[in-house]
Design a protein around this motif. Sequence first.
Motif, PDB file in Angstrom:
ATOM      1  N   GLN A 138       4.889 -23.327  34.346  1.00  7.28           N
ATOM      2  CA  GLN A 138       6.023 -22.531  34.846  1.00  7.28           C
ATOM      3  C   GLN A 138       6.067 -20.998  34.166  1.00  7.28           C
ATOM      4  O   GLN A 138       6.513 -19.967  34.752  1.00  7.28           O
ATOM      5  N   ALA A 139       5.565 -20.996  32.799  1.00  8.18           N
ATOM      6  CA  ALA A 139       5.735 -19.878  32.044  1.00  8.18           C
ATOM      7  C   ALA A 139       4.471 -18.883  32.756  1.00  8.18           C
ATOM      8  O   ALA A 139       4.954 -17.509  33.168  1.00  8.18           O
ATOM      9  N   LEU A 140       3.380 -19.325  33.122  1.00  5.03           N
ATOM     10  CA  LEU A 140       2.510 -18.546  33.770  1.00  5.03           C
ATOM     11  C   LEU A 140       2.777 -18.151  35.173  1.00  5.03           C
ATOM     12  O   LEU A 140       2.655 -17.002  35.456  1.00  5.03           O
ATOM     13  N   ALA A 141       3.453 -18.861  35.817  1.00  6.84           N
ATOM     14  CA  ALA A 141       4.145 -18.599  37.133  1.00  6.84           C
ATOM     15  C   ALA A 141       5.177 -17.238  37.104  1.00  6.84           C
ATOM     16  O   ALA A 141       5.112 -16.512  37.781  1.00  6.84           O
ATOM     17  N   ASN A 142       5.805 -17.719  36.016  1.00  4.42           N
ATOM     18  CA  ASN A 142       6.889 -16.373  35.714  1.00  4.42           C
ATOM     19  C   ASN A 142       6.279 -15.195  35.570  1.00  4.42           C
ATOM     20  O   ASN A 142       6.733 -13.977  35.868  1.00  4.42           O
ATOM     21  N   LEU A 143       5.211 -15.504  34.625  1.00  2.25           N
ATOM     22  CA  LEU A 143       4.386 -14.130  34.252  1.00  2.25           C
ATOM     23  C   LEU A 143       3.880 -13.418  35.645  1.00  2.25           C
ATOM     24  O   LEU A 143       3.877 -12.192  35.377  1.00  2.25           O
ATOM     25  N   LEU A 144       3.227 -14.128  36.445  1.00  5.78           N
ATOM     26  CA  LEU A 144       2.483 -13.715  37.420  1.00  5.78           C
ATOM     27  C   LEU A 144       3.379 -12.981  38.548  1.00  5.78           C
ATOM     28  O   LEU A 144       2.953 -12.172  39.074  1.00  5.78           O
ATOM     29  N   THR A 145       4.723 -13.702  38.547  1.00  6.02           N
ATOM     30  CA  THR A 145       5.664 -12.911  39.378  1.00  6.02           C
ATOM     31  C   THR A 145       5.878 -11.781  38.783  1.00  6.02           C
ATOM     32  O   THR A 145       6.139 -10.803  40.044  1.00  6.02           O
ATOM     33  N   ALA A 146       6.242 -11.559  37.643  1.00 10.27           N
ATOM     34  CA  ALA A 146       6.555 -10.383  37.122  1.00 10.27           C
ATOM     35  C   ALA A 146       5.315  -9.222  37.448  1.00 10.27           C
ATOM     36  O   ALA A 146       5.615  -8.087  37.762  1.00 10.27           O
ATOM     37  N   LEU A 147       4.094  -9.794  37.149  1.00  6.27           N
ATOM     38  CA  LEU A 147       2.948  -8.875  37.625  1.00  6.27           C
ATOM     39  C   LEU A 147       2.894  -8.610  38.925  1.00  6.27           C
ATOM     40  O   LEU A 147       2.650  -7.458  39.060  1.00  6.27           O
ATOM     41  N   ALA A 148       3.179  -9.548  39.667  1.00  3.24           N
ATOM     42  CA  ALA A 148       3.267  -9.412  41.188  1.00  3.24           C
ATOM     43  C   ALA A 148       4.236  -8.024  41.586  1.00  3.24           C
ATOM     44  O   ALA A 148       3.735  -7.273  42.430  1.00  3.24           O
ATOM     45  N   ALA A 149       5.147  -8.249  40.882  1.00  2.36           N
ATOM     46  CA  ALA A 149       6.122  -7.293  41.360  1.00  2.36           C
ATOM     47  C   ALA A 149       6.066  -5.932  40.888  1.00  2.36           C
ATOM     48  O   ALA A 149       6.378  -4.824  41.287  1.00  2.36           O
ATOM     49  N   ALA A 150       5.091  -5.747  39.775  1.00  2.00           N
ATOM     50  CA  ALA A 150       4.440  -4.459  39.310  1.00  2.00           C
ATOM     51  C   ALA A 150       3.110  -4.042  40.283  1.00  2.00           C
ATOM     52  O   ALA A 150       2.600  -3.013  39.596  1.00  2.00           O
ATOM     53  N   GLY A 151       3.052  -4.679  41.173  1.00  2.00           N
ATOM     54  CA  GLY A 151       1.715  -4.306  41.944  1.00  2.00           C
ATOM     55  C   GLY A 151       0.550  -5.084  41.447  1.00  2.00           C
ATOM     56  O   GLY A 151      -0.693  -4.638  41.916  1.00  2.00           O
ATOM     57  N   GLY A 152       0.503  -6.217  40.720  1.00  2.00           N
ATOM     58  CA  GLY A 152      -0.665  -6.514  39.991  1.00  2.00           C
ATOM     59  C   GLY A 152      -1.148  -8.059  40.479  1.00  2.00           C
ATOM     60  O   GLY A 152      -0.244  -8.538  41.256  1.00  2.00           O
ATOM     61  N   GLN A 153      -2.127  -8.371  40.069  1.00  2.00           N
ATOM     62  CA  GLN A 153      -2.508  -9.712  40.508  1.00  2.00           C
ATOM     63  C   GLN A 153      -3.179 -10.198  39.147  1.00  2.00           C
ATOM     64  O   GLN A 153      -3.551  -9.771  38.247  1.00  2.00           O
ATOM     65  N   PRO A 154      -3.472 -11.798  39.297  1.00  3.17           N
ATOM     66  CA  PRO A 154      -3.997 -12.399  38.128  1.00  3.17           C
ATOM     67  C   PRO A 154      -5.318 -11.767  37.306  1.00  3.17           C
ATOM     68  O   PRO A 154      -5.398 -11.622  36.376  1.00  3.17           O
ATOM     69  N   ALA A 155      -6.151 -11.232  38.076  1.00  2.63           N
ATOM     70  CA  ALA A 155      -7.410 -10.757  37.803  1.00  2.63           C
ATOM     71  C   ALA A 155      -7.309  -9.348  37.009  1.00  2.63           C
ATOM     72  O   ALA A 155      -8.087  -8.854  36.299  1.00  2.63           O
ATOM     73  N   ASP A 156      -6.160  -8.595  37.124  1.00  2.00           N
ATOM     74  CA  ASP A 156      -5.521  -7.510  36.428  1.00  2.00           C
ATOM     75  C   ASP A 156      -5.208  -7.838  35.301  1.00  2.00           C
ATOM     76  O   ASP A 156      -5.229  -6.873  34.286  1.00  2.00           O
ATOM     77  N   LEU A 157      -5.045  -8.971  34.605  1.00  2.00           N
ATOM     78  CA  LEU A 157      -4.759  -9.328  33.280  1.00  2.00           C
ATOM     79  C   LEU A 157      -5.671  -9.045  32.439  1.00  2.00           C
ATOM     80  O   LEU A 157      -6.977  -9.426  32.422  1.00  2.00           O
ATOM     81  N   VAL A 158      -5.449  -8.153  31.316  1.00  2.00           N
ATOM     82  CA  VAL A 158      -6.652  -7.860  30.391  1.00  2.00           C
ATOM     83  C   VAL A 158      -6.289  -8.517  28.983  1.00  2.00           C
ATOM     84  O   VAL A 158      -7.068  -8.971  28.271  1.00  2.00           O
ATOM     85  N   SER A 159      -5.040  -8.995  28.834  1.00  2.00           N
ATOM     86  CA  SER A 159      -4.775  -9.565  27.308  1.00  2.00           C
ATOM     87  C   SER A 159      -3.428 -10.533  27.706  1.00  2.00           C
ATOM     88  O   SER A 159      -2.520 -10.157  28.184  1.00  2.00           O
ATOM     89  N   LEU A 160      -3.590 -11.622  26.837  1.00  2.00           N
ATOM     90  CA  LEU A 160      -2.392 -12.746  26.767  1.00  2.00           C
ATOM     91  C   LEU A 160      -2.081 -13.120  25.582  1.00  2.00           C
ATOM     92  O   LEU A 160      -3.161 -13.376  24.614  1.00  2.00           O
ATOM     93  N   THR A 161      -0.992 -13.407  24.975  1.00  2.00           N
ATOM     94  CA  THR A 161      -0.832 -14.002  23.931  1.00  2.00           C
ATOM     95  C   THR A 161       0.185 -15.360  24.277  1.00  2.00           C
ATOM     96  O   THR A 161       1.014 -14.995  25.015  1.00  2.00           O
ATOM     97  N   ILE A 162      -0.275 -16.268  23.818  1.00  2.00           N
ATOM     98  CA  ILE A 162       0.352 -17.706  24.026  1.00  2.00           C
ATOM     99  C   ILE A 162       1.004 -18.178  22.692  1.00  2.00           C
ATOM    100  O   ILE A 162       0.357 -18.560  21.762  1.00  2.00           O
TER     101      ILE A 162
END
Length: 133
Positions: free
Chosen positions: A54-78
Amino acid sequence: MKLERINPAELGRPSGFSQAVSATASRMVFLAGQLGTGPGGKVVTGGVVAQFEQALANLLTALAAAGGQPADLVSLTIYLTDVEDYQAHGRQIGAVWRQLAGTEYPAMAGVGVTRLWDPEALVEIQGIAAVSR
């Protein structure tokens, strides 16, 4: 935008992350930490795997709203309240990652913490993406 995933042989083969990611000609998007909360704002049940999903889905939703996609992620902190529990469920968490984000991995860090904003939360994911202009 061009992303280059850098994995020097001297550091050994990474599993589920990249050692470094270089981004050129892109717009940086800084993603707030996301908990495993559903639409009603409550933390989902089912343990660390369900909350990670769910946390990853939420993050990807925010990323999509900013015009991005999962392959655009350069850094994650868990951030994790129980590192051993997360490690014990590593295979399931990896499967969730591949299902939602694919097989391109950003640079990642896992950090053990005493507690998160919501006391029921077991995981929080924060990220940085490099999105095409």
